[in-house]
Scaffold this active site. Structure first.
Site, short mmCIF file in Angstrom:
data_model
loop_
_atom_site.label_atom_id
_atom_site.label_comp_id
_atom_site.label_asym_id
_atom_site.label_seq_id
_atom_site.Cartn_x
_atom_site.Cartn_y
_atom_site.Cartn_z
N CYS A 77 0.85 -1.19 0.00
CA CYS A 77 0.00 0.00 0.00
C CYS A 77 0.88 1.24 0.00
CB CYS A 77 -0.90 0.01 1.23
SG CYS A 77 -1.89 1.51 1.39
N GLU A 115 -4.58 -8.86 -1.80
CA GLU A 115 -4.52 -8.94 -0.33
C GLU A 115 -3.75 -7.75 0.21
OE1 GLU A 115 -2.23 -9.99 3.39
OE2 GLU A 115 -1.51 -9.54 1.37
N ARG A 160 -4.80 -12.24 13.03
CA ARG A 160 -4.25 -11.56 11.85
C ARG A 160 -5.39 -11.16 10.91
NH1 ARG A 160 0.95 -11.49 10.14
NH2 ARG A 160 1.38 -10.79 8.02
N ARG A 162 -6.79 -9.25 7.70
CA ARG A 162 -6.34 -8.75 6.40
C ARG A 162 -7.57 -8.51 5.52
NH1 ARG A 162 -2.50 -7.89 8.87
NH2 ARG A 162 -0.29 -8.27 8.38
#
Length: 352
Positions: A77, A115, A160, A162
């Site tokens: 990103c 992802e 986690r 995502r």
């Protein structure tokens, strides 16, 4: 059974590719990764060096990529400068998403899986995420589905979150995979044998961590240091900072307290240690057959940056299932018409 071709962009060590290949329904035809250490791990496990700067792929090079059905990308990103603009395809120039988008635009795959970190959704007050979705839907013409999934909901003992973005060229009714009951904990991923003393903290460093945590608690702040119990699940694996100290464990099997590295003080007698790279690999769902050919420092970085393979595998099955449905629909559509009435009458005549 029909197989689908994939390409693996920003491949890292191949976690997304691995999740898809575990379905036994895909063949990867192109990989791209710029980090040389990640390339070393990728080559050791997939027998190809994926070294390639995605930003250097011009129109001709993209055309030379074998035709593929599914694009896979765990793209980094980067900031988008879209203030006061339409937030479309051209506004993503200078970002790595732009390179994913132009490959999709040129090659028109049947589907894609992207992802990223959950924070992508709130970056720049949501403008970045909205720009990405707008490009995929309205400018590239894909039906897009998004959802935040947590590794712990797929029987991986790690918290986690995502964001996963799935797109189809045709209008397809897609659902993200259902979650599973968590049946694993820290004890399930620990090394089976005694590990080297190099993973054990010195008493000096352990006391420093405790002092820092106490000071932060007085100010009402958290501090990234935690010793987990065997029935706990891991905190999110992260690179840098207090990444390793967030997931410390007690392991009383150490018999050799001789330091293997230059540490201040002696090895602590509370048996507190960092997890090993192999334990981090297990916390990401990588099989023990996955080779780790790099230094510990690089291995922690690679697994911390990678994906939860079981989550990817679950999504892959759903994507392939939808592509199968459309594939067989198209296959039946192109089959020659059969005069069933004629065949029925013929059978009745023979039977008489």
């Amino acid at each position: 059974m029909h197989k689908y071709n994939t390409i693996d962009l920003f491949a890292g060590i191949g976690g997304i590719r691995l999740g898809f290949e575990q379905t036994n329904r895909v063949k990867n035809v192109f990989s791209a990764e710029i980090d040389p250490y990640a390339c070393k791990t990728y080559e050791a496990n997939f027998h190809e060096n994926p070294y390639c700067d995605v930003t250097s792929l011009d129109e001709e090079k993209i055309n030379n990529i074998d035709n593929f059905d599914i694009l896979l990308a765990g793209f980094p990103c980067q900031a988008f400068s879209i203030a006061g603009k339409r937030g479309g395809f051209e506004d993503t120039r200078g970002t790595l998403f732009f390179d994913v988008a132009r490959i999709i635009k040129q090659k028109q795959p049947k589907a894609f899986l992207l992802e990223n970190v959950k924070g992508l959704m709130s970056h720049d007050k949501g403008k970045t995420f909205n720009t990405i979705i707008n490009v995929l839907k309205n400018e590239l013409g894909y039906t897009v589905y998004t959802q935040v999934l947590n590794a712990k909901d797929f029987n991986v003992p790690q918290k986690r979150d995502r964001i996963y973005i799935v797109g189809f060229k045709e209008k397809i009714s897609f659902s993200f995979p259902q979650t599973k009951i968590l049946q694993k904990n820290i004890q399930d991923i620990l090394e089976k044998k005694e590990v080297s003393s190099k993973y054990y903290l010195s008493n000096t460093y352990l006391n420093t961590l405790r002092a820092h945590k106490a000071r932060h608690q007085e100010k009402g702040n958290g501090f990234g240091y935690e010793v987990l119990k065997y029935n706990d699940i891991a905190n999110t694996l992260v690179v840098g900072g207090m990444g390793r100290e967030r997931n410390l464990v007690v392991d009383q099997r150490l018999t050799d307290f001789t330091p293997k590295t230059n540490i201040k003080g002696e090895i602590n007698r509370e048996y507190i240690r960092k997890m090993t790279p192999r334990e981090w690999a297990r916390l990401q769902g990588f099989p023990d057959t996955f080779t780790i050919p790099v230094s510990d420092a690089q291995a922690y970085k690679q697994f911390g940056n990678s994906v939860s393979v079981p989550v990817i595998n679950a999504i892959a099955k759903e994507i392939i299932n939808q592509l199968d449905i459309r594939y067989f629909e198209n296959l039946n559509y192109h089959l020659p018409e059969i005069n069933l009435h004629h065949h029925v009458n013929q059978q009745m005549t023979i039977g008489a």
